[in-house]
Design a protein around this motif. Structure first.
Motif, short mmCIF file in Angstrom:
data_model
loop_
_atom_site.label_atom_id
_atom_site.label_comp_id
_atom_site.label_asym_id
_atom_site.label_seq_id
_atom_site.Cartn_x
_atom_site.Cartn_y
_atom_site.Cartn_z
N ARG A 240 0.26 -12.87 -0.07
CA ARG A 240 -0.50 -12.07 1.19
C ARG A 240 -0.41 -10.36 0.72
O ARG A 240 0.73 -10.11 0.12
CB ARG A 240 0.42 -12.19 2.33
CG ARG A 240 0.62 -13.50 2.86
CD ARG A 240 -0.66 -13.81 3.60
NE ARG A 240 -0.72 -15.55 3.58
CZ ARG A 240 -0.17 -16.03 4.84
NH1 ARG A 240 0.19 -15.37 5.75
NH2 ARG A 240 -0.32 -17.38 4.93
N VAL A 241 -1.35 -9.94 0.82
CA VAL A 241 -1.39 -8.33 0.12
C VAL A 241 -2.03 -7.46 1.55
O VAL A 241 -2.44 -7.89 2.52
CB VAL A 241 -2.54 -8.44 -0.80
CG1 VAL A 241 -2.35 -9.35 -1.89
CG2 VAL A 241 -4.08 -8.53 -0.22
N HIS A 242 -1.41 -6.24 1.14
CA HIS A 242 -2.00 -5.16 2.07
C HIS A 242 -3.22 -4.63 1.51
O HIS A 242 -3.33 -4.32 0.38
CB HIS A 242 -1.04 -4.13 2.16
CG HIS A 242 -1.22 -3.09 3.22
ND1 HIS A 242 -2.30 -2.33 3.44
CD2 HIS A 242 -0.29 -2.80 4.21
CE1 HIS A 242 -2.30 -1.41 4.24
NE2 HIS A 242 -0.97 -1.69 5.10
N ASN B 253 9.15 -9.99 -1.54
CA ASN B 253 8.19 -9.09 -0.90
C ASN B 253 8.45 -7.78 -1.75
O ASN B 253 9.53 -7.38 -2.25
CB ASN B 253 8.86 -8.90 0.44
CG ASN B 253 8.92 -9.87 1.37
OD1 ASN B 253 8.10 -10.87 1.04
ND2 ASN B 253 9.36 -10.05 2.67
N TYR C 3 7.46 -3.78 -2.20
CA TYR C 3 7.27 -2.61 -1.48
C TYR C 3 6.90 -1.42 -2.46
O TYR C 3 7.64 -1.39 -3.42
CB TYR C 3 8.23 -2.35 -0.45
CG TYR C 3 8.79 -3.33 0.33
CD1 TYR C 3 8.24 -3.27 1.82
CD2 TYR C 3 9.50 -4.25 0.20
CE1 TYR C 3 8.72 -4.18 2.63
CE2 TYR C 3 9.78 -5.24 1.12
CZ TYR C 3 9.16 -5.23 2.31
OH TYR C 3 9.53 -6.16 3.34
N SER D 33 4.72 -2.43 2.43
CA SER D 33 4.80 -3.69 1.94
C SER D 33 3.59 -3.83 1.41
O SER D 33 2.28 -3.67 2.12
CB SER D 33 4.89 -4.75 3.31
OG SER D 33 4.68 -5.94 2.94
N TYR D 34 3.22 -4.15 0.13
CA TYR D 34 2.02 -4.17 -0.35
C TYR D 34 1.54 -5.95 -0.81
O TYR D 34 0.46 -6.23 -1.07
CB TYR D 34 1.60 -3.31 -1.64
CG TYR D 34 2.38 -3.47 -2.72
CD1 TYR D 34 3.54 -3.18 -2.97
CD2 TYR D 34 1.93 -4.20 -3.82
CE1 TYR D 34 4.28 -3.21 -4.04
CE2 TYR D 34 2.45 -4.46 -5.17
CZ TYR D 34 3.71 -3.73 -5.06
OH TYR D 34 4.62 -4.08 -6.28
N LEU D 35 2.91 -6.63 -1.07
CA LEU D 35 2.40 -8.08 -1.67
C LEU D 35 3.72 -8.83 -1.16
O LEU D 35 4.81 -8.45 -1.17
CB LEU D 35 2.32 -7.81 -3.10
CG LEU D 35 2.15 -9.47 -3.74
CD1 LEU D 35 1.27 -10.03 -3.38
CD2 LEU D 35 2.52 -9.03 -5.28
N ASN D 36 3.48 -9.94 -0.51
CA ASN D 36 4.35 -10.83 -0.23
C ASN D 36 4.00 -12.35 -1.14
O ASN D 36 2.84 -12.62 -0.77
CB ASN D 36 4.59 -11.35 1.48
CG ASN D 36 5.01 -10.20 2.01
OD1 ASN D 36 5.54 -9.22 1.58
ND2 ASN D 36 4.94 -10.17 3.43
C1 LIG Z 1 5.62 -9.00 4.25
O1 LIG Z 1 6.23 -9.85 5.11
C2 LIG Z 1 7.14 -8.79 5.84
C3 LIG Z 1 8.15 -9.46 6.68
O2 LIG Z 1 8.01 -10.73 7.23
C4 LIG Z 1 6.11 -8.06 6.95
O3 LIG Z 1 6.75 -6.95 7.78
C5 LIG Z 1 4.75 -7.47 6.05
O4 LIG Z 1 4.01 -7.05 6.96
C6 LIG Z 1 4.62 -8.40 5.24
N1 LIG Z 1 3.50 -7.79 4.40
C7 LIG Z 1 2.12 -8.43 3.99
C8 LIG Z 1 1.33 -7.66 3.09
O5 LIG Z 1 1.74 -9.43 4.34
#
Ligand SMILES: *[C@@H]1O[C@H](CO)[C@@H](O)[C@H](O)[C@H]1NC(C)=O
Ligand SMILES: *[C@@H]1O[C@H](CO)[C@@H](O)[C@H](O)[C@H]1NC(C)=O
Ligand SMILES: *[C@@H]1O[C@H](CO)[C@@H](O)[C@H](O)[C@H]1NC(C)=O
Length: 172
Positions: free
Chosen positions: A30-32, A152, A154, A159-162
């Motif tokens: 998941r990306v920002h 995760n 940052y 947060s830029y990548l999960n």
């Molecule tokens: C990643 O996970 C954190 C904690 O669940 C959340 O706060 C954040 O928005 C997520 N970031 C992305 C890029 O999805």
């Protein structure tokens, strides 16, 4: 992406080394969209032990924090339970590649086929990590079970990548 799984900084026990097989079943990123425009997160077929990651960074990464959470469940279980978690300073890890220890071994295997710069800031643009395989550096006390790794990332406190990876650890 940068420093992926780097943060598995438990100490390895080389005296009692047993070989483990690691097979990934899913790899979700998941990306920002302020930071990353296009990305691919793939498990390399057919062996499923290695990972490919490609990202197009829209901003430079000046400070990087990496939070890693590793959970396991028995093959018959339903609920993942925490095995280990930690936070680390990504910029420090990438600039100290010659260090010893499991964190650096894992990091070295992440960047062995990568164009990632070895110093912060990480410039914007296309960045790839191919054939990431942590099988050879995995600590021997990782239990044989289902494994979930969440990482995760940052940058500049955002947060830029999960990343979420699920797989199996098997003894050989
Ligand atoms: C990643 O996970 C954190 C904690 O669940 C959340 O706060 C954040 O928005 C997520 N970031 C992305 C890029 O999805
Ligand atoms: C990928 O890495 C594995 C293990 O390090 C190696 O055996 C294999 O040759 C590599 N494949 C490619 C295409 O680089
Ligand atoms: C980032 O967050 C930490 C703690 O939440 C805070 O101490 C620090 O000042 C923040 N840095 C920036 C650049 O916003």
């Amino acid at each position: 992406m940068v420093i992926f799984i780097v943060s598995l900084s438990f100490s390895s026990n080389s005296a009692r080394h047993r070989y483990l097989k690691l097979r990934w079943s899913s790899f979700d990123c998941r990306v920002h969209t302020d930071f990353v425009s296009e990305y691919k997160c793939h498990v390399v077929q057919p062996r499923r032990s290695a990972l490919n990651v490609e990202l197009n960074l829209l901003q430079e990464l000046r400070s990087i924090k990496v939070y890693t959470l590793i959970s396991t469940k028995p093959p018959s279980g339903v609920i993942y339970r925490k095995l280990f978690d930690n936070s680390l300073d990504g910029c420090r890890v990438i600039s100290q590649l010659s260090q010893k220890g499991i964190t650096y071994k894992i990091y070295a295997s992440v960047i062995k086929s990568s164009n990632q710069p070895k110093i912060c800031p990480i410039k914007k643009g296309f960045i790839y990590y191919h054939n990431i395989s942590v099988e050879e550096v995995m600590p021997s006390f990782v239990p044989v079970s289902h494994l979930m790794t969440q990482v995760n990332f940052y940058a500049q406190n955002q947060s830029y990548l999960n990343v979420t990876l699920k797989g199996c650890v098997m003894s050989n």
